[in-house]
Design a protein around this motif. Sequence first.
Motif, PDB file in Angstrom:
ATOM      1  N   SER A   1       0.905  -1.261   0.238  1.00 34.92           N
ATOM      2  CA  SER A   1       0.292  -0.122   0.240  1.00 34.92           C
ATOM      3  C   SER A   1       0.722   1.697  -0.306  1.00 34.92           C
ATOM      4  O   SER A   1       0.522   2.188  -0.055  1.00 34.92           O
ATOM      5  CB  SER A   1      -0.892   0.188   1.327  1.00 34.92           C
ATOM      6  OG  SER A   1      -2.073  -1.059   1.421  1.00 34.92           O
ATOM      7  N   GLY A   2       2.342   0.917  -0.479  1.00 34.53           N
ATOM      8  CA  GLY A   2       3.216   1.845  -0.186  1.00 34.53           C
ATOM      9  C   GLY A   2       3.118   2.180   1.321  1.00 34.53           C
ATOM     10  O   GLY A   2       2.309   2.361   2.883  1.00 34.53           O
ATOM     11  N   LEU A   3       4.277   3.249   1.975  1.00 29.52           N
ATOM     12  CA  LEU A   3       4.953   3.354   3.087  1.00 29.52           C
ATOM     13  C   LEU A   3       3.544   4.960   3.806  1.00 29.52           C
ATOM     14  O   LEU A   3       3.438   4.612   5.282  1.00 29.52           O
ATOM     15  CB  LEU A   3       6.719   4.180   3.231  1.00 29.52           C
ATOM     16  CG  LEU A   3       6.525   4.874   4.880  1.00 29.52           C
ATOM     17  CD1 LEU A   3       7.169   2.899   5.705  1.00 29.52           C
ATOM     18  CD2 LEU A   3       8.120   5.248   4.529  1.00 29.52           C
ATOM     19  N   ASP A   4       3.182   5.134   2.812  1.00 31.71           N
ATOM     20  CA  ASP A   4       2.283   6.357   3.067  1.00 31.71           C
ATOM     21  C   ASP A   4       1.188   5.973   3.123  1.00 31.71           C
ATOM     22  O   ASP A   4       0.605   6.594   4.670  1.00 31.71           O
ATOM     23  CB  ASP A   4       2.491   7.627   2.423  1.00 31.71           C
ATOM     24  CG  ASP A   4       1.578   9.346   2.844  1.00 31.71           C
ATOM     25  OD1 ASP A   4       2.069   9.344   4.045  1.00 31.71           O
ATOM     26  OD2 ASP A   4       0.575   9.631   1.572  1.00 31.71           O
TER      27      ASP A   4
ATOM     28  N   LEU B   1      15.131   7.428   5.128  1.00 32.13           N
ATOM     29  CA  LEU B   1      15.059   7.117   3.198  1.00 32.13           C
ATOM     30  C   LEU B   1      16.078   7.186   2.214  1.00 32.13           C
ATOM     31  O   LEU B   1      16.735   6.665   1.537  1.00 32.13           O
ATOM     32  CB  LEU B   1      13.491   6.762   2.627  1.00 32.13           C
ATOM     33  CG  LEU B   1      12.320   6.666   3.427  1.00 32.13           C
ATOM     34  CD1 LEU B   1      11.156   7.177   2.189  1.00 32.13           C
ATOM     35  CD2 LEU B   1      12.725   5.097   2.879  1.00 32.13           C
ATOM     36  N   ALA B   2      16.949   8.926   2.699  1.00 31.48           N
ATOM     37  CA  ALA B   2      17.725   8.932   1.261  1.00 31.48           C
ATOM     38  C   ALA B   2      19.345   8.723   2.523  1.00 31.48           C
ATOM     39  O   ALA B   2      19.941   7.868   2.310  1.00 31.48           O
ATOM     40  CB  ALA B   2      18.003  10.689   2.149  1.00 31.48           C
TER      41      ALA B   2
ATOM     42  N   PHE C   1      11.058   6.292  -4.214  1.00 31.12           N
ATOM     43  CA  PHE C   1      10.126   6.702  -4.853  1.00 31.12           C
ATOM     44  C   PHE C   1       8.870   7.680  -4.146  1.00 31.12           C
ATOM     45  O   PHE C   1       8.140   9.128  -4.807  1.00 31.12           O
ATOM     46  CB  PHE C   1       9.414   6.027  -6.083  1.00 31.12           C
ATOM     47  CG  PHE C   1      10.523   5.440  -6.886  1.00 31.12           C
ATOM     48  CD1 PHE C   1      10.527   6.268  -7.599  1.00 31.12           C
ATOM     49  CD2 PHE C   1       9.798   3.964  -6.880  1.00 31.12           C
ATOM     50  CE1 PHE C   1      11.573   5.947  -8.755  1.00 31.12           C
ATOM     51  CE2 PHE C   1      11.184   3.486  -7.860  1.00 31.12           C
ATOM     52  CZ  PHE C   1      11.306   4.711  -9.474  1.00 31.12           C
ATOM     53  N   ALA C   2       8.367   7.581  -4.032  1.00 37.47           N
ATOM     54  CA  ALA C   2       6.833   7.635  -2.346  1.00 37.47           C
ATOM     55  C   ALA C   2       7.493   9.201  -2.629  1.00 37.47           C
ATOM     56  O   ALA C   2       6.386  10.487  -1.788  1.00 37.47           O
ATOM     57  CB  ALA C   2       5.574   6.685  -1.801  1.00 37.47           C
TER      58      ALA C   2
ATOM     59  N   ALA D   1      14.608  -3.942 -12.150  1.00 39.43           N
ATOM     60  CA  ALA D   1      13.833  -4.508 -11.970  1.00 39.43           C
ATOM     61  C   ALA D   1      12.885  -5.054 -10.607  1.00 39.43           C
ATOM     62  O   ALA D   1      11.542  -5.347 -11.126  1.00 39.43           O
ATOM     63  CB  ALA D   1      15.335  -5.633 -10.966  1.00 39.43           C
ATOM     64  N   VAL D   2      12.434  -3.634  -9.626  1.00 36.50           N
ATOM     65  CA  VAL D   2      12.057  -3.893  -8.852  1.00 36.50           C
ATOM     66  C   VAL D   2      10.088  -3.781  -9.141  1.00 36.50           C
ATOM     67  O   VAL D   2       9.422  -4.064  -9.795  1.00 36.50           O
ATOM     68  CB  VAL D   2      12.185  -2.661  -8.095  1.00 36.50           C
ATOM     69  CG1 VAL D   2      10.621  -2.599  -7.093  1.00 36.50           C
ATOM     70  CG2 VAL D   2      12.931  -3.406  -7.236  1.00 36.50           C
ATOM     71  N   TYR D   3       9.882  -2.206 -10.149  1.00 42.26           N
ATOM     72  CA  TYR D   3       9.009  -1.810 -10.777  1.00 42.26           C
ATOM     73  C   TYR D   3       8.000  -3.003 -11.945  1.00 42.26           C
ATOM     74  O   TYR D   3       7.176  -3.101 -12.078  1.00 42.26           O
ATOM     75  CB  TYR D   3       8.433  -0.137 -10.892  1.00 42.26           C
ATOM     76  CG  TYR D   3       9.970  -0.041 -11.748  1.00 42.26           C
ATOM     77  CD1 TYR D   3       9.083   0.592 -12.858  1.00 42.26           C
ATOM     78  CD2 TYR D   3      10.771   0.524 -11.774  1.00 42.26           C
ATOM     79  CE1 TYR D   3       9.626   1.445 -14.344  1.00 42.26           C
ATOM     80  CE2 TYR D   3      11.542   1.316 -12.052  1.00 42.26           C
ATOM     81  CZ  TYR D   3      11.036   1.548 -14.210  1.00 42.26           C
ATOM     82  OH  TYR D   3      11.373   1.981 -15.298  1.00 42.26           O
TER      83      TYR D   3
END
Length: 209
Positions: free
Chosen positions: A27-30, A128-129, A115-116, A172-174
Amino acid sequence: MIDGRLARGERARTAALDAAVVLATESGLDGLSFNQLAERLGVSKSGLFAHWSTKEELQLAAADHAEARFTDVVVRPALRAPRGVRRLFALHEHRLADIASGALPGGCFFGTAQFAFAARTGPVHERLAVALEHWHVLLERLIAEAVELGELRPDTDAGQLSFELNALGTAAVYESRLLAAPLVYAHARTAALERLRGLSPVPNLLPEV
């Protein structure tokens, strides 16, 4: 008695973070929420608040847990390979294997989260950075070792090669979630092999493309 309660609490916290990392790739981290996590675990939301008081705290804890998981699943196994270009390629292969394993439905916690949050500011963006910086530091260290051993050319640009190897894993992930996954993984593996063999004075150390 107290030690037993602490141990149970730590086990519950670890189980919650395991689930949070998985959910964040779905669902995304957000999109990670206490309600969603409680439902997945079959526990009360109030029990989760004993560990984290805000969504941001949960997100940061999930990022820490995801990085520790990545170290255990990808980095440590790769470091068992011989130092030099073989260890560098092992790192790429173990990353691809983790993406392909299905352990994380979205393939990679950091691939989806970065990405998000790339265009945002705040503690989660910064965390994340830092994780991405840690990854590049590791890649560049292994590249430097391979140069020192004479297994990569002396003029190899460590920053450039690190960027390229990370880019292959990230693609490769997406792409594996949208296209034919076996072909995507084969392309990511072949591209890394061709690049490393082209930079290596001893390409026979690596598998054939």
